[in-house]
Structure formats: structure tokens, C-alpha cells
Design an enzyme around this catalytic site. Structure first.
Site, PDB file in Angstrom:
ATOM      1  N   GLU A  28       0.775  -1.223  -0.045  1.00  0.00           N
ATOM      2  CA  GLU A  28      -0.008  -0.058   0.060  1.00  0.00           C
ATOM      3  C   GLU A  28       1.117   1.254  -0.118  1.00  0.00           C
ATOM      4  O   GLU A  28       1.939   1.250   0.436  1.00  0.00           O
ATOM      5  CB  GLU A  28      -0.828  -0.075   1.200  1.00  0.00           C
ATOM      6  CG  GLU A  28      -1.891   1.233   1.483  1.00  0.00           C
ATOM      7  CD  GLU A  28      -2.935   1.360   0.493  1.00  0.00           C
ATOM      8  OE1 GLU A  28      -2.351   1.799  -0.611  1.00  0.00           O
ATOM      9  OE2 GLU A  28      -4.060   1.473   0.896  1.00  0.00           O
ATOM     10  N   ASP A  29       0.321   2.533  -0.462  1.00  0.00           N
ATOM     11  CA  ASP A  29       1.016   3.665  -0.581  1.00  0.00           C
ATOM     12  C   ASP A  29       0.987   4.259   1.028  1.00  0.00           C
ATOM     13  O   ASP A  29       2.169   4.476   1.317  1.00  0.00           O
ATOM     14  CB  ASP A  29       0.524   4.526  -1.602  1.00  0.00           C
ATOM     15  CG  ASP A  29      -0.722   4.996  -1.581  1.00  0.00           C
ATOM     16  OD1 ASP A  29      -1.687   4.186  -0.547  1.00  0.00           O
ATOM     17  OD2 ASP A  29      -1.347   5.704  -2.141  1.00  0.00           O
TER      18      ASP A  29
HETATM   19  P1  IMP Z   1      -7.264   4.910   5.058  1.00  0.00           P
HETATM   20  O1  IMP Z   1      -8.698   3.991   4.506  1.00  0.00           O
HETATM   21  O2  IMP Z   1      -7.888   5.934   5.869  1.00  0.00           O
HETATM   22  O3  IMP Z   1      -6.186   4.242   5.675  1.00  0.00           O
HETATM   23  O4  IMP Z   1      -6.914   5.396   3.844  1.00  0.00           O
HETATM   24  C1  IMP Z   1      -5.921   4.959   3.061  1.00  0.00           C
HETATM   25  C2  IMP Z   1      -5.947   5.434   1.522  1.00  0.00           C
HETATM   26  O5  IMP Z   1      -6.249   6.801   1.442  1.00  0.00           O
HETATM   27  C3  IMP Z   1      -4.592   5.355   0.897  1.00  0.00           C
HETATM   28  O6  IMP Z   1      -4.635   4.089   0.345  1.00  0.00           O
HETATM   29  C4  IMP Z   1      -4.394   6.509   0.019  1.00  0.00           C
HETATM   30  O7  IMP Z   1      -5.164   6.354  -1.170  1.00  0.00           O
HETATM   31  C5  IMP Z   1      -5.290   7.596   0.676  1.00  0.00           C
HETATM   32  N1  IMP Z   1      -4.560   8.536   1.443  1.00  0.00           N
HETATM   33  C6  IMP Z   1      -4.634   8.557   2.898  1.00  0.00           C
HETATM   34  N2  IMP Z   1      -3.702   9.642   3.237  1.00  0.00           N
HETATM   35  C7  IMP Z   1      -3.178  10.104   2.367  1.00  0.00           C
HETATM   36  C8  IMP Z   1      -2.028  11.039   1.961  1.00  0.00           C
HETATM   37  O8  IMP Z   1      -1.684  11.840   2.934  1.00  0.00           O
HETATM   38  N3  IMP Z   1      -1.801  11.269   0.668  1.00  0.00           N
HETATM   39  C9  IMP Z   1      -2.425  10.588  -0.333  1.00  0.00           C
HETATM   40  N4  IMP Z   1      -3.333   9.692  -0.173  1.00  0.00           N
HETATM   41  C10 IMP Z   1      -3.719   9.512   1.059  1.00  0.00           C
HETATM   42 MG    MG Z   2      -4.408   4.036  -1.953  1.00  0.00          MG
END
Ligand code: IMP
Ligand code: MG
Length: 172
Positions: free
Chosen positions: A96-97
Site C-alpha cells: 500500500e502507499d
Molecule cells: P485509510 O482507509 O484511511 O487508511 O486511507 C488509505 C488511503 O487513502 C490510501 O490508500 C491513500 O490512497 C489515501 N490517503 C490517505 N492519506 C493520504 C495522503 O496523505 N496522501 C495521499 N493519499 C492518502
Molecule cells: Mg491507496
């Protein structure tokens, strides 16, 4: 004008990827490892990571939508591209990024686990801590940040900035 504050240079990213690649190559020696990249953000990281590994691996991608074009999660997760290879009995490493709330990875690990792999672990380029809602165990991470919105090296803001070779903090 949005401001870009440097977080990691391309050289620093390379050093960290080399480090986790050594670890992953050791941990998965003689196993059937499948790397699963989460599109689109992880494609740059995954393409560099795979070339630093010293073990044979298989590769696949999934795409999940959880974000609109803003900087925080909508909370709703959908699979928009499924796997094309069978992971039954194999060792899966999700690449994951960035992990933010953890909802995307929580959902994805549950989904992948339902396909009966031997194991499911998580590798992320960035582990962002501030908004974590799910108890996610991050097995491999290149860098930890407390807060902020990061772009570059595959990470986007509304589809912009993915092409940047380094990682930046975006100040809107
Ligand atoms: P989560 O489900 O809240 O953990 O969100 C994860 C996803 O949101 C990642 O796979 C990213 O695609 C996006 N994301 C969350 N934070 C960032 C950021 O700081 N920059 C770019 N994409 C982000
Ligand atoms: Mg992502």
C-alpha cells in the site's frame, strides 16, 4: 498556491526500500509469495520494491475506492478491480502507499483472508498515525509520519503530483 514541503528524497526512499526488501526476502524465503499492490498509489513503490527483492514472487493488483477527490476518507470502501490470480494457499503481502485511518487495509485484509491464502501481511510506504481508527498490524513500513497530507512517488491529491520522484507534505 499549494506549498510542497519535502519529506523524503528519492535517495532516502531508495535506502528504505532496500532495507525492507532485505527483510522481506529473508522472511519469505522458500515460500510462495504474492505481492498485491493497491492501485493506483502503490504502483511506483511496488515497482521499485519488486526489483530489490532477491526471492521469486508473483504479482497482482487490486483497486479499492475509499476516497473521493478530498483529503479524508468517505468511509465507504468498494473493490473496483479484483485479483486475477488465485491466492489460495499462498503467502500474501499487501503493498500500500499510505495507511491513514486503516479502514481500507482492514477491509482489504478481511477480503483477501476470505480467499484462503496461507497468510496475509501488510507492507506500506508510509504509516500515518494521527487518524488511525483500526487496529492494523503493519508488518513492513518505510516511513512513519504523525500527520499531514503527503504527495509524490505515486501518492496523489485529486490525481495530481503522482509523478514527483520524492515525497512531499502538501499544504493547501
Ligand atoms: P485509510 O482507509 O484511511 O487508511 O486511507 C488509505 C488511503 O487513502 C490510501 O490508500 C491513500 O490512497 C489515501 N490517503 C490517505 N492519506 C493520504 C495522503 O496523505 N496522501 C495521499 N493519499 C492518502
Ligand atoms: Mg491507496
Amino acid at each position: 498556491m499549494p506549498e510542497l514541503i519535502p519529506v523524503l528524497t528519492r535517495e532516502e526512499i531508495k535506502k528504505r526500500i532496500t532495507g525492507i526488501a532485505v527483510q522481506i526476502s529473508k522472511d519469505y524465503e522458500n515460500r510462495e509469495l504474492v505481492l498485491i499492490g493497491v492501485l493506483k498509489g502503490a504502483f511506483v513503490f511496488l515497482s521499485d520494491l519488486i526489483r530489490h527483492l532477491t526471492i521469486p514472487v508473483q504479482l497482482d493488483f487490486v483497486s479499492v475506492s475509499s476516497y473521493g477527490s478530498g483529503t479524508s476518507s468517505t468511509g465507504e470502501i468498494r473493490l473496483t478491480k479484483d485479483l486475477s490470480i488465485d491466492i489460495n494457499g499462498k503467502d500474501v503481502l499487501i503493498v500500500e502507499d499510505i495507511i491513514d485511518s486503516g479502514q481500507t487495509l482492514q477491509w482489504l485484509s478481511n477480503y483477501l483472508s476470505s480467499l484462503c491464502p496461507n497468510s496475509v501481511k501488510i507492507c506500506t510506504l508510509i504509516d500515518k498515525r494521527e487518524r488511525r481508527e483500526e487496529q492494523i498490524s503493519v508488518d513492513y513500513s518505510c516511513h512513519t509520519v504523525e500527520e499531514g497530507f503527503l504527495v509524490g512517488y505515486g501518492l496523489d491529491y485529486a490525481e495530481d503530483y503522482r509523478y514527483l520522484p520524492g515525497i512531499y507534505h502538501l499544504k493547501l
